[in-house]
Design a protein around this motif. Sequence first.
Motif, PDB file in Angstrom:
ATOM      1  N   ARG A 262       0.830  -1.206   0.000  1.00  0.00           N
ATOM      2  CA  ARG A 262       0.000   0.000   0.000  1.00  0.00           C
ATOM      3  C   ARG A 262       0.868   1.261   0.000  1.00  0.00           C
ATOM      4  N   LEU A 263       1.927   1.258   0.781  1.00  0.00           N
ATOM      5  CA  LEU A 263       2.842   2.397   0.804  1.00  0.00           C
ATOM      6  C   LEU A 263       3.518   2.553  -0.551  1.00  0.00           C
ATOM      7  N   ARG A 264       3.953   1.443  -1.125  1.00  0.00           N
ATOM      8  CA  ARG A 264       4.584   1.494  -2.440  1.00  0.00           C
ATOM      9  C   ARG A 264       3.639   2.079  -3.483  1.00  0.00           C
ATOM     10  N   GLU A 265       2.356   1.714  -3.412  1.00  0.00           N
ATOM     11  CA  GLU A 265       1.374   2.249  -4.364  1.00  0.00           C
ATOM     12  C   GLU A 265       1.227   3.764  -4.222  1.00  0.00           C
ATOM     13  N   VAL A 266       1.181   4.256  -2.987  1.00  0.00           N
ATOM     14  CA  VAL A 266       1.072   5.702  -2.758  1.00  0.00           C
ATOM     15  C   VAL A 266       2.291   6.419  -3.324  1.00  0.00           C
ATOM     16  N   LEU A 267       3.473   5.878  -3.078  1.00  0.00           N
ATOM     17  CA  LEU A 267       4.704   6.503  -3.559  1.00  0.00           C
ATOM     18  C   LEU A 267       4.785   6.458  -5.085  1.00  0.00           C
ATOM     19  N   GLN A 268       4.273   5.385  -5.684  1.00  0.00           N
ATOM     20  CA  GLN A 268       4.265   5.322  -7.149  1.00  0.00           C
ATOM     21  C   GLN A 268       3.353   6.390  -7.735  1.00  0.00           C
ATOM     22  N   LYS A 269       2.245   6.671  -7.070  1.00  0.00           N
ATOM     23  CA  LYS A 269       1.351   7.730  -7.554  1.00  0.00           C
ATOM     24  C   LYS A 269       2.038   9.085  -7.460  1.00  0.00           C
ATOM     25  N   LEU A 270       2.739   9.317  -6.369  1.00  0.00           N
ATOM     26  CA  LEU A 270       3.463  10.576  -6.225  1.00  0.00           C
ATOM     27  C   LEU A 270       4.576  10.675  -7.266  1.00  0.00           C
ATOM     28  N   CYS A 271       5.292   9.585  -7.474  1.00  0.00           N
ATOM     29  CA  CYS A 271       6.356   9.571  -8.469  1.00  0.00           C
ATOM     30  C   CYS A 271       5.792   9.844  -9.859  1.00  0.00           C
ATOM     31  N   HIS A 272       4.664   9.220 -10.181  1.00  0.00           N
ATOM     32  CA  HIS A 272       4.021   9.446 -11.474  1.00  0.00           C
ATOM     33  C   HIS A 272       3.718  10.921 -11.675  1.00  0.00           C
ATOM     34  N   ASP A 273       3.110  11.548 -10.677  1.00  0.00           N
ATOM     35  CA  ASP A 273       2.725  12.950 -10.815  1.00  0.00           C
ATOM     36  C   ASP A 273       3.940  13.864 -10.875  1.00  0.00           C
ATOM     37  N   ALA A 274       4.984  13.535 -10.104  1.00  0.00           N
ATOM     38  CA  ALA A 274       6.202  14.342 -10.144  1.00  0.00           C
ATOM     39  C   ALA A 274       6.856  14.255 -11.523  1.00  0.00           C
ATOM     40  N   MET A 275       6.834  13.069 -12.126  1.00  0.00           N
ATOM     41  CA  MET A 275       7.401  12.901 -13.458  1.00  0.00           C
ATOM     42  C   MET A 275       6.547  13.617 -14.504  1.00  0.00           C
ATOM     43  N   ALA A 276       5.219  13.568 -14.307  1.00  0.00           N
ATOM     44  CA  ALA A 276       4.340  14.260 -15.253  1.00  0.00           C
ATOM     45  C   ALA A 276       4.605  15.759 -15.244  1.00  0.00           C
ATOM     46  N   VAL A 277       4.712  16.324 -14.053  1.00  0.00           N
ATOM     47  CA  VAL A 277       4.967  17.757 -13.937  1.00  0.00           C
ATOM     48  C   VAL A 277       6.334  18.106 -14.521  1.00  0.00           C
ATOM     49  N   ALA A 278       7.330  17.272 -14.252  1.00  0.00           N
ATOM     50  CA  ALA A 278       8.671  17.521 -14.790  1.00  0.00           C
ATOM     51  C   ALA A 278       8.683  17.488 -16.314  1.00  0.00           C
ATOM     52  N   GLY A 280       6.130  18.486 -18.100  1.00  0.00           N
ATOM     53  CA  GLY A 280       5.226  19.523 -18.591  1.00  0.00           C
ATOM     54  C   GLY A 280       3.787  19.079 -18.739  1.00  0.00           C
ATOM     55  N   ALA A 281       3.422  17.958 -18.124  1.00  0.00           N
ATOM     56  CA  ALA A 281       2.049  17.445 -18.198  1.00  0.00           C
ATOM     57  C   ALA A 281       1.329  17.680 -16.876  1.00  0.00           C
ATOM     58  N   ALA A 282       0.028  17.428 -16.883  1.00  0.00           N
ATOM     59  CA  ALA A 282      -0.775  17.616 -15.672  1.00  0.00           C
ATOM     60  C   ALA A 282      -0.679  16.378 -14.786  1.00  0.00           C
ATOM     61  N   PRO A 283      -0.671  16.546 -13.471  1.00  0.00           N
ATOM     62  CA  PRO A 283      -0.668  15.383 -12.571  1.00  0.00           C
ATOM     63  C   PRO A 283      -2.010  14.669 -12.622  1.00  0.00           C
ATOM     64  N   ARG A 284      -2.007  13.425 -12.183  1.00  0.00           N
ATOM     65  CA  ARG A 284      -3.222  12.613 -12.230  1.00  0.00           C
ATOM     66  C   ARG A 284      -3.828  12.368 -10.862  1.00  0.00           C
ATOM     67  N   TYR A 285      -3.004  12.157  -9.851  1.00  0.00           N
ATOM     68  CA  TYR A 285      -3.487  11.697  -8.560  1.00  0.00           C
ATOM     69  C   TYR A 285      -3.589  12.796  -7.500  1.00  0.00           C
ATOM     70  N   PHE A 286      -2.760  13.804  -7.610  1.00  0.00           N
ATOM     71  CA  PHE A 286      -2.723  14.885  -6.619  1.00  0.00           C
ATOM     72  C   PHE A 286      -2.999  16.224  -7.304  1.00  0.00           C
ATOM     73  N   PRO A 287      -3.577  17.189  -6.583  1.00  0.00           N
ATOM     74  CA  PRO A 287      -3.697  18.532  -7.156  1.00  0.00           C
ATOM     75  C   PRO A 287      -2.313  19.101  -7.456  1.00  0.00           C
ATOM     76  N   ALA A 288      -2.194  19.832  -8.541  1.00  0.00           N
ATOM     77  CA  ALA A 288      -0.890  20.372  -8.938  1.00  0.00           C
ATOM     78  C   ALA A 288      -0.299  21.253  -7.844  1.00  0.00           C
ATOM     79  N   THR A 289      -1.166  21.994  -7.141  1.00  0.00           N
ATOM     80  CA  THR A 289      -0.682  22.906  -6.105  1.00  0.00           C
ATOM     81  C   THR A 289      -0.156  22.182  -4.874  1.00  0.00           C
ATOM     82  N   SER A 290      -0.466  20.895  -4.743  1.00  0.00           N
ATOM     83  CA  SER A 290      -0.032  20.142  -3.558  1.00  0.00           C
ATOM     84  C   SER A 290       1.334  19.507  -3.743  1.00  0.00           C
ATOM     85  N   LEU A 291       1.867  19.530  -4.961  1.00  0.00           N
ATOM     86  CA  LEU A 291       3.123  18.841  -5.234  1.00  0.00           C
ATOM     87  C   LEU A 291       4.315  19.701  -4.827  1.00  0.00           C
ATOM     88  N   PRO A 292       5.388  19.067  -4.405  1.00  0.00           N
ATOM     89  CA  PRO A 292       6.613  19.811  -4.076  1.00  0.00           C
ATOM     90  C   PRO A 292       7.241  20.381  -5.347  1.00  0.00           C
TER      91      PRO A 292
END
Length: 343
Positions: A262-278, A280-292
């Motif tokens: 379960r922890l690995r799944e949460v971290l994979q979602k964060l990693c996905h969104d961080a890579m998307a933002v890097a 130039g794409a929109a995040p999928r799982y978290f609001p863009a404003t919540s990302l570091p």
Amino acid sequence: MTAAPDDAALPWLAGPAHDIATKQRGHALLVQGNPGAGVFELALRVARTWLCETDGADAPCGRCTACHLLASNSHPDFRALLPELTQVELGWSVGGAEAADAGDGEGKAKKKPSKEIRIEAVRDAISWTQKSSSRGRAKVLLLFPADAMNLVASNALLKTLEEPPQGVRLLLVAEDAERLLPTLRSRCQRLLFAGPTPAQALAWLEGQGVVNAPVLLAAAGGHPLAARRLAADGFDAAAWIALPKRIADGKWEPPAGATVPRLREVLQKLCHDAMAVAAGAAPRYFPATSLPPPAAWPKLADWSQSLARLARHDEHPFNAPLITDSLLAEAKAVWTKPRGRAA
């Protein structure tokens, strides 16, 4: 088994189920889709349509004898092969006639629910297909998830897939069809279930009384049934929004009882969104404003590969506290800037 989920309550299933049940003539169908979007309920609706005894019905009527038997999971011409763990997750009782581990001997209740559809269950189902239809209409065998069959069980099903007895139809359901043997895939007509549109999913969740539905739907990857399960588990929307920066700062503590997968799944979602933002794409799982702040791409790529390797060993009896500390330290390091060299 207990009653199956009410597929009629999922409005986005009606169109795809009608098309599959009335337009697809193949005897073996492989339906690919996400369980959180209702792919299992879709398969049930298709099976009910095939077995409904109301003449001319292009959807289960819900009134005939066959529909009543199906609603109570007692129709003699329908069989579902599901691993015990899948039955538990779906709210079906374990140990019924369709249990994938039937016949494994005494003491099953003391074991962890199995994740496999085993060879004994497949052989028993094959024998069942060779018997005459009890109600004279058709026989339907559903396997979910089909990729839960091990290699031996998969090979045992090949002959029946290629040349089933007259009147027998097979429904294989999988989230990722590529996990199945190529020889299995080649014997099936492959169909893709996309699930509901974002608007349909959001409207359904709000109709279910789910609070903070947009946040939950995003956290569940756009899959409404998964989002509803999060709500039932007490999902904290505010904590989810705050989670990315807390992980990057090394200040997040997983809830008590959180498993390594379960922890690995949460971290994979964060990693996905961080890579998307890097990228130039929109995040999928978290609001863009919540990302570091954006992290360096090489660090993100290495992190993604590390999490993917861990996912292949979800069943390993890891030391959970030790692995948890390691995972969180690895996540924090992605956003930790290297110290400058001494002058």
